[in-house]
Each structure stands twice: as structure tokens, then as C-alpha cells.
Design a protein around this motif. Structure first.
Motif, PDB file in Angstrom:
ATOM      1  N   SER A  88      -3.455 -10.942   9.465  1.00  0.00           N
ATOM      2  CA  SER A  88      -4.013  -9.625   9.772  1.00  0.00           C
ATOM      3  C   SER A  88      -3.344  -8.560   8.904  1.00  0.00           C
ATOM      4  N   PRO A  89      -4.018  -7.417   8.715  1.00  0.00           N
ATOM      5  CA  PRO A  89      -3.409  -6.323   7.932  1.00  0.00           C
ATOM      6  C   PRO A  89      -2.062  -5.865   8.488  1.00  0.00           C
ATOM      7  N   GLU A  90      -1.927  -5.847   9.820  1.00  0.00           N
ATOM      8  CA  GLU A  90      -0.660  -5.423  10.435  1.00  0.00           C
ATOM      9  C   GLU A  90       0.469  -6.394  10.101  1.00  0.00           C
ATOM     10  N   ARG A 124       0.561  -8.400   7.580  1.00  0.00           N
ATOM     11  CA  ARG A 124       0.804  -8.312   6.141  1.00  0.00           C
ATOM     12  C   ARG A 124       1.729  -7.138   5.821  1.00  0.00           C
ATOM     13  N   GLU A 125       1.509  -6.006   6.481  1.00  0.00           N
ATOM     14  CA  GLU A 125       2.349  -4.832   6.240  1.00  0.00           C
ATOM     15  C   GLU A 125       3.780  -5.057   6.707  1.00  0.00           C
ATOM     16  N   ARG A 126       3.931  -5.710   7.845  1.00  0.00           N
ATOM     17  CA  ARG A 126       5.289  -6.005   8.339  1.00  0.00           C
ATOM     18  C   ARG A 126       6.020  -6.950   7.398  1.00  0.00           C
ATOM     19  N   VAL A 141       3.061 -10.428  -0.466  1.00  0.00           N
ATOM     20  CA  VAL A 141       1.858 -10.631   0.330  1.00  0.00           C
ATOM     21  C   VAL A 141       0.634 -10.452  -0.547  1.00  0.00           C
ATOM     22  N   LYS A 157      -2.879 -15.039   1.295  1.00  0.00           N
ATOM     23  CA  LYS A 157      -3.869 -13.997   1.603  1.00  0.00           C
ATOM     24  C   LYS A 157      -4.657 -14.307   2.868  1.00  0.00           C
ATOM     25  N   ARG A 179       5.485  -7.289   4.212  1.00  0.00           N
ATOM     26  CA  ARG A 179       5.817  -6.523   3.006  1.00  0.00           C
ATOM     27  C   ARG A 179       7.061  -5.667   3.245  1.00  0.00           C
ATOM     28  N   ALA A 180       7.130  -5.040   4.420  1.00  0.00           N
ATOM     29  CA  ALA A 180       8.301  -4.226   4.745  1.00  0.00           C
ATOM     30  C   ALA A 180       9.575  -5.054   4.813  1.00  0.00           C
TER      31      ALA A 180
END
Length: 200
Positions: free
Chosen positions: A185-187, A189-191, A199, A181, A193-194
Motif C-alpha cells: 500500500s502507499p502508506e 511504501r512511505e513508511r 521502494v 512495487k 522509505r522513511a
């Protein structure tokens, strides 16, 4: 050899061919490892009963190899998933041998370039015979291509690309561990996850 200047690694034609070769090879080894049980059974039926003392240990080896090949084949789609999210980057000197004999890949933290993040490979029985462990021990790997986020997971390749290898932090793929955690960064983290990582 220069890395392809594409948005993601999978946008590169050579990478798609490398993935297809990897998938075909893993499918063949998967089928052969299970086909070997038929051969083992044929030998058991055609030889005297006392040979079971020799053939039983061979069965356990075949079971272990079949399990390894099942895991490797099941990871083919996750390999492509990572390649469809991240671009290639060239990293000279990233591969080295750890004290326990495994292969260690060291990459810069994407958000803190002065920090190194390591990913390990080769901590299972028989891994010493694999390309990545043998070649890194002998000093045969100078530069690697990497697509991914070393804080989560990625794909390592010999420049070209060749010898695609999936690597991951344990907490990014193991449900029994807490997902990372902090320091992401949020970006990013999203990548991740994709790409299929767990995450926080």
C-alpha cells in the motif's frame, strides 16, 4: 516480557539504551580491528623475515575482519532509522535455521497476514560464530521482537530488547536490483522509505 506500547520502538527508553550499547560495541570492534594492523606491523618489524610466511595469512584475516566491522559500524545509523519509524511487535517462533545453515526470520505479511515473509541472516564467512546463528541453531531463541516491514527491512532483537540486528530484503537495499512495487500500500511504501528502504 511484553513489548513496549509506544508509537515507535525508539520512543522506548530501553530501546534507546540498547541502540547506544550496540553503537558503542560496534565502534569498539571497529577501532580494535584497525588497531590490530598496528600490532601486526610491530610483530613483522620485530621478528625475522622468514616469519612473513606465517604472518601474511594473518594479514588477510585481519583485512576481512576489518571490512566486516566497517560494514557493521556503518549500519548503526540505519538501525536507529528503522527504530524511529516502526514499533516493536512480539513474534514467537520466528527464528529458525534454513537448509544452508543460515538463520531465517519468518513474519506475517502486514497486508496479507496469512502469508509469511522471510528475512535471512548469516550467509557470510564466519557468521557461524555470531550470536544469532549459534543460538538459533541450538534452539536458544524462542521469541523475537521485530520492528519493521518484512517485505523491506527491519530490526530483530531478543526480548528486552537486546542483541539488535538489522535485516533486509536484498532488493530493499541493493541499487543493482529492482525495488519491490507490487502488493504494498502507499502508506506502507512511505513508511519503508522513511526507514531507509528502496521502494518502487
Amino acid at each position: 516480557m511484553d513489548v513496549p506500547l509506544t508509537k515507535t520502538a525508539y520512543d522506548d527508553t530501553a530501546t534507546r539504551w540498547a541502540w547506544r550499547r550496540t553503537a558503542a560495541f560496534r565502534l569498539c570492534t571497529f577501532l580494535l580491528s584497525y588497531g590490530s594492523f598496528v600490532l601486526w606491523l610491530y610483530v613483522v618489524v620485530m621478528t625475522p623475515v622468514w616469519t612473513l610466511w606465517v604472518l601474511m595469512p594473518a594479514l588477510f584475516v585481519l583485512i576481512y575482519v576489518a571490512m566486516l566491522n566497517t560494514v557493521r559500524f556503518s549500519g548503526v545509523l540505519s538501525l536507529r532509522r528503522v527504530l524511529r519509524v516502526y514499533p516493536w511487535q512480539s513474534v514467537p517462533g520466528a527464528a529458525s535455521t534454513a537448509k544452508n545453515g543460515t538463520t531465517r526470520f519468518s513474519f506475517a505479511d502486514p497486508e496479507q497476514p496469512d502469508k509469511q515473509v522471510s528475512l535471512r541472516y548469516g550467509d557470510w564467512l564466519g557468521s557461524g560464530y555470531t550470536f544469532w546463528v549459534r543460538k538459533v541453531r541450538s534452539g536458544g531463541v524462542d521469541e523475537v521482537w521485530f520492528a519493521g516491514d518484512p517485505r523491506f527491512l527491519g530490526v530483530v532483537a531478543v526480548p528486552g530488547p537486546r542483541r539488535l540486528l538489522s535485516v533486509a530484503q536484498r532488493e530493499a537495499v541493493d541499487d543493482r536490483m529492482s525495488a519491490r512495487k507490487r502488493g504494498v500500500s502507499p502508506e506502507a511504501r512511505e513508511r519503508a522509505r522513511a526507514a531507509g528502504a528502496r521502494v518502487g
